[in-house]
Design a protein around this motif. Structure first.
Motif, PDB file in Angstrom:
ATOM      1  N   VAL A 129      -6.791  -2.552 136.438  1.00 23.05           N
ATOM      2  CA  VAL A 129      -5.856  -2.917 137.503  1.00 23.05           C
ATOM      3  C   VAL A 129      -6.156  -4.334 137.957  1.00 23.05           C
ATOM      4  O   VAL A 129      -7.302  -4.659 138.290  1.00 23.05           O
ATOM      5  N   ARG A 130      -5.136  -5.162 137.955  1.00 20.14           N
ATOM      6  CA  ARG A 130      -5.272  -6.512 138.515  1.00 20.14           C
ATOM      7  C   ARG A 130      -4.981  -6.459 140.007  1.00 20.14           C
ATOM      8  O   ARG A 130      -3.929  -5.967 140.440  1.00 20.14           O
ATOM      9  N   LEU A 131      -5.915  -6.961 140.818  1.00 24.50           N
ATOM     10  CA  LEU A 131      -5.719  -7.127 142.253  1.00 24.50           C
ATOM     11  C   LEU A 131      -5.708  -8.624 142.525  1.00 24.50           C
ATOM     12  O   LEU A 131      -6.713  -9.304 142.292  1.00 24.50           O
ATOM     13  N   GLY A 132      -4.560  -9.139 142.967  1.00 21.62           N
ATOM     14  CA  GLY A 132      -4.468 -10.580 143.153  1.00 21.62           C
ATOM     15  C   GLY A 132      -3.417 -10.968 144.163  1.00 21.62           C
ATOM     16  O   GLY A 132      -2.803 -10.117 144.810  1.00 21.62           O
ATOM     17  N   THR A 133      -3.214 -12.266 144.290  1.00 23.28           N
ATOM     18  CA  THR A 133      -2.190 -12.791 145.190  1.00 23.28           C
ATOM     19  C   THR A 133      -0.972 -13.208 144.386  1.00 23.28           C
ATOM     20  O   THR A 133      -1.038 -13.416 143.175  1.00 23.28           O
ATOM     21  N   THR A 134       0.145 -13.350 145.086  1.00 24.88           N
ATOM     22  CA  THR A 134       1.406 -13.671 144.436  1.00 24.88           C
ATOM     23  C   THR A 134       2.316 -14.380 145.423  1.00 24.88           C
ATOM     24  O   THR A 134       2.180 -14.210 146.638  1.00 24.88           O
ATOM     25  N   GLY A 135       3.224 -15.192 144.908  1.00 22.09           N
ATOM     26  CA  GLY A 135       4.158 -15.927 145.758  1.00 22.09           C
ATOM     27  C   GLY A 135       5.526 -15.283 145.769  1.00 22.09           C
ATOM     28  O   GLY A 135       6.092 -14.974 144.709  1.00 22.09           O
ATOM     29  N   GLY A 136       6.056 -15.061 146.956  1.00 24.76           N
ATOM     30  CA  GLY A 136       7.369 -14.433 147.066  1.00 24.76           C
ATOM     31  C   GLY A 136       8.477 -15.338 146.554  1.00 24.76           C
ATOM     32  O   GLY A 136       8.450 -16.555 146.748  1.00 24.76           O
ATOM     33  N   ILE A 137       9.457 -14.749 145.876  1.00 22.35           N
ATOM     34  CA  ILE A 137      10.649 -15.491 145.464  1.00 22.35           C
ATOM     35  C   ILE A 137      11.920 -14.735 145.858  1.00 22.35           C
ATOM     36  O   ILE A 137      13.018 -15.233 145.660  1.00 22.35           O
ATOM     37  N   SER A 138      11.768 -13.547 146.411  1.00 18.12           N
ATOM     38  CA  SER A 138      12.896 -12.739 146.863  1.00 18.12           C
ATOM     39  C   SER A 138      12.859 -12.637 148.385  1.00 18.12           C
ATOM     40  O   SER A 138      11.786 -12.580 148.989  1.00 18.12           O
ATOM     41  N   LYS A 139      14.026 -12.574 148.973  1.00 20.70           N
ATOM     42  CA  LYS A 139      14.108 -12.413 150.426  1.00 20.70           C
ATOM     43  C   LYS A 139      13.666 -11.014 150.860  1.00 20.70           C
ATOM     44  O   LYS A 139      13.471 -10.772 152.043  1.00 20.70           O
TER      45      LYS A 139
ATOM     46  N   VAL B  22       2.883  -5.846 146.550  1.00 20.61           N
ATOM     47  CA  VAL B  22       3.848  -5.577 145.478  1.00 20.61           C
ATOM     48  C   VAL B  22       3.133  -4.863 144.335  1.00 20.61           C
ATOM     49  O   VAL B  22       2.051  -5.284 143.910  1.00 20.61           O
ATOM     50  N   VAL B  23       3.744  -3.779 143.866  1.00 20.28           N
ATOM     51  CA  VAL B  23       3.296  -3.101 142.648  1.00 20.28           C
ATOM     52  C   VAL B  23       4.325  -3.425 141.560  1.00 20.28           C
ATOM     53  O   VAL B  23       5.468  -2.966 141.633  1.00 20.28           O
ATOM     54  N   PRO B  24       3.961  -4.248 140.582  1.00 15.49           N
ATOM     55  CA  PRO B  24       4.939  -4.620 139.545  1.00 15.49           C
ATOM     56  C   PRO B  24       5.357  -3.423 138.693  1.00 15.49           C
ATOM     57  O   PRO B  24       4.517  -2.629 138.271  1.00 15.49           O
ATOM     58  N   THR B  25       6.668  -3.325 138.465  1.00 15.45           N
ATOM     59  CA  THR B  25       7.189  -2.343 137.519  1.00 15.45           C
ATOM     60  C   THR B  25       7.440  -2.979 136.159  1.00 15.45           C
ATOM     61  O   THR B  25       7.701  -2.286 135.174  1.00 15.45           O
ATOM     62  N   ALA B  26       7.382  -4.304 136.119  1.00 16.11           N
ATOM     63  CA  ALA B  26       7.525  -5.082 134.885  1.00 16.11           C
ATOM     64  C   ALA B  26       7.082  -6.502 135.212  1.00 16.11           C
ATOM     65  O   ALA B  26       7.047  -6.894 136.376  1.00 16.11           O
ATOM     66  N   ALA B  27       6.753  -7.259 134.172  1.00 15.20           N
ATOM     67  CA  ALA B  27       6.396  -8.667 134.354  1.00 15.20           C
ATOM     68  C   ALA B  27       7.225  -9.506 133.391  1.00 15.20           C
ATOM     69  O   ALA B  27       7.024  -9.457 132.174  1.00 15.20           O
ATOM     70  N   HIS B  28       8.180 -10.262 133.945  1.00 14.35           N
ATOM     71  CA  HIS B  28       8.986 -11.171 133.127  1.00 14.35           C
ATOM     72  C   HIS B  28       8.125 -12.355 132.683  1.00 14.35           C
ATOM     73  O   HIS B  28       7.160 -12.721 133.363  1.00 14.35           O
ATOM     74  N   TYR B  29       8.486 -12.965 131.564  1.00 12.42           N
ATOM     75  CA  TYR B  29       7.771 -14.149 131.097  1.00 12.42           C
ATOM     76  C   TYR B  29       8.705 -14.949 130.198  1.00 12.42           C
ATOM     77  O   TYR B  29       9.752 -14.454 129.758  1.00 12.42           O
ATOM     78  N   ILE B  30       8.352 -16.195 129.945  1.00 15.26           N
ATOM     79  CA  ILE B  30       9.090 -17.022 128.995  1.00 15.26           C
ATOM     80  C   ILE B  30       8.421 -16.884 127.643  1.00 15.26           C
ATOM     81  O   ILE B  30       7.230 -17.179 127.500  1.00 15.26           O
ATOM     82  N   HIS B  31       9.174 -16.427 126.646  1.00 21.15           N
ATOM     83  CA  HIS B  31       8.584 -16.137 125.337  1.00 21.15           C
ATOM     84  C   HIS B  31       8.061 -17.419 124.691  1.00 21.15           C
ATOM     85  O   HIS B  31       8.706 -18.450 124.699  1.00 21.15           O
ATOM     86  N   GLY B  32       6.867 -17.331 124.155  1.00 19.45           N
ATOM     87  CA  GLY B  32       6.210 -18.471 123.534  1.00 19.45           C
ATOM     88  C   GLY B  32       4.723 -18.358 123.765  1.00 19.45           C
ATOM     89  O   GLY B  32       4.229 -17.360 124.280  1.00 19.45           O
TER      90      GLY B  32
ATOM     91  N   LEU C  33      -1.777  -4.547 141.698  1.00 19.58           N
ATOM     92  CA  LEU C  33      -1.443  -4.544 143.120  1.00 19.58           C
ATOM     93  C   LEU C  33      -1.591  -5.979 143.596  1.00 19.58           C
ATOM     94  O   LEU C  33      -2.680  -6.560 143.508  1.00 19.58           O
ATOM     95  N   LEU C  34      -0.496  -6.557 144.093  1.00 12.66           N
ATOM     96  CA  LEU C  34      -0.452  -7.975 144.424  1.00 12.66           C
ATOM     97  C   LEU C  34      -0.151  -8.179 145.902  1.00 12.66           C
ATOM     98  O   LEU C  34       0.746  -7.540 146.454  1.00 12.66           O
ATOM     99  N   LEU C  35      -0.883  -9.083 146.525  1.00 10.04           N
ATOM    100  CA  LEU C  35      -0.686  -9.436 147.927  1.00 10.04           C
ATOM    101  C   LEU C  35       0.147 -10.709 148.015  1.00 10.04           C
ATOM    102  O   LEU C  35      -0.199 -11.733 147.413  1.00 10.04           O
ATOM    103  N   VAL C  36       1.244 -10.656 148.754  1.00 11.64           N
ATOM    104  CA  VAL C  36       2.104 -11.827 148.939  1.00 11.64           C
ATOM    105  C   VAL C  36       1.442 -12.745 149.975  1.00 11.64           C
ATOM    106  O   VAL C  36       1.371 -12.406 151.152  1.00 11.64           O
ATOM    107  N   ASN C  37       0.960 -13.901 149.510  1.00  4.11           N
ATOM    108  CA  ASN C  37       0.280 -14.817 150.439  1.00  4.11           C
ATOM    109  C   ASN C  37       1.028 -16.134 150.638  1.00  4.11           C
ATOM    110  O   ASN C  37       0.536 -17.042 151.304  1.00  4.11           O
ATOM    111  N   GLY C  38       2.228 -16.223 150.097  1.00  6.32           N
ATOM    112  CA  GLY C  38       3.080 -17.393 150.273  1.00  6.32           C
ATOM    113  C   GLY C  38       4.477 -17.070 149.797  1.00  6.32           C
ATOM    114  O   GLY C  38       4.713 -15.996 149.229  1.00  6.32           O
ATOM    115  N   HIS C  39       5.412 -17.995 150.026  1.00  7.32           N
ATOM    116  CA  HIS C  39       6.797 -17.740 149.624  1.00  7.32           C
ATOM    117  C   HIS C  39       7.438 -19.036 149.160  1.00  7.32           C
ATOM    118  O   HIS C  39       7.432 -20.029 149.892  1.00  7.32           O
ATOM    119  N   LEU C  40       7.974 -19.032 147.925  1.00  9.54           N
ATOM    120  CA  LEU C  40       8.557 -20.245 147.370  1.00  9.54           C
ATOM    121  C   LEU C  40       9.850 -20.653 148.056  1.00  9.54           C
ATOM    122  O   LEU C  40      10.227 -21.822 148.019  1.00  9.54           O
TER     123      LEU C  40
END
Length: 236
Positions: free
Chosen positions: A82-92, A100-110, A196-203
């Motif tokens: 389990v990754r426990l970390g911080t994350t930046g909000g991008i949704s209102k 946030v508990v991710p149900t998926a992780a989008h990425y740019i292929h490459g 499990l990710l903690l929102v510590n900022g917001h873009l």
């Protein structure tokens, strides 16, 4: 023994964090924590929680470096990570201080994903049973917990409002850097993984951040309890 994680073995249940300071903090919550590797500053502790072995390990920043750690932890015996970390909000929908508990992780292929999977675009998703435990245990503690997709970015300083709005437009809640690598490698190696990710900022509101280090550490400790309880409740 792995090349970078100089530990003969780790517990089947592992918590990974980016910051060595957070690894020290979480390890202090375990019974009889023992530092078993500090090679390259990647701290690894073994201890117990509620009678079961737990490892806390540092993965650093970014997917490619973290992927090395995830692979070597699995080589050393990890079966649920389990990754426990911080994350930046991008949704209102999310606010600073939420989890946030991710149900998926989008990425740019490459990059590492192309090297692992070639032309295949693999859906980076967590273990459902482990993610569900994180989500429900957070709610039981009275926390604001969201479940939804996140974005794993390779370029921290390339993120701006336009990027945030584009990803939010397809349902992503937050942006971080390592979940896509963790989920993909876990699926490939047939182990369980979640985050499990903690929102510590917001873009979308760059001036708002969790500025109090004391508040941040208290939320990380709370998240640690949730992660430890979730890992020790899942079969590995």
């Amino acid at each position: 023994m792995p090349f970078h994680i100089k530990a003969m073995r780790v517990a089947p249940r592992v918590v990974v964090v980016g910051d060595p300071g957070r690894a020290r903090l979480l390890s202090s919550m375990l019974i009889r924590p023992e530092l078993v590797s500090e090679n390259r500053g990647l701290l690894v502790y073994n201890g117990t929680w509620r009678g079961l072995e737990i490892t806390v390990a540092t993965h650093g920043m970014g997917g490619p470096g973290a992927a090395i750690v995830f692979e070597e932890l699995i080589q050393a015996g990890a079966r649920a990570i389990v990754r426990l970390g911080t994350t930046g909000g991008i949704s209102k929908e999310v606010s600073i201080g939420d989890f946030v508990v991710p149900t998926a992780a989008h990425y740019i292929h490459g990059g590492l994903f192309r090297q692992y999977f070639g032309d295949l675009t693999v859906s980076a998703a967590p273990c459902l049973s482990l993610a569900w435990r994180l989500y429900t245990k957070g709610l039981q503690r009275g926390l604001r917990v969201h479940a939804g997709p996140v974005v794993s970015s390779d370029a921290f300083y390339a993120e701006d409002r336009s990027v945030a709005e584009k990803w939010a437009g397809v349902g992503a809640l937050t942006v971080e850097m390592e979940c896509a690598a963790l989920f993909s490698i876990a699926m490939l190696r047939r182990v369980k993984a979640a985050a499990l990710l903690l929102v510590n900022g917001h873009l979308l509101e760059p001036d708002k951040r969790m500025v109090s280090e004391e508040e941040l550490l208290e939320r990380i400790k709370l998240g640690g309890e949730i992660v430890f309880d979730s890992l020790t409740s899942v079969k590995v």
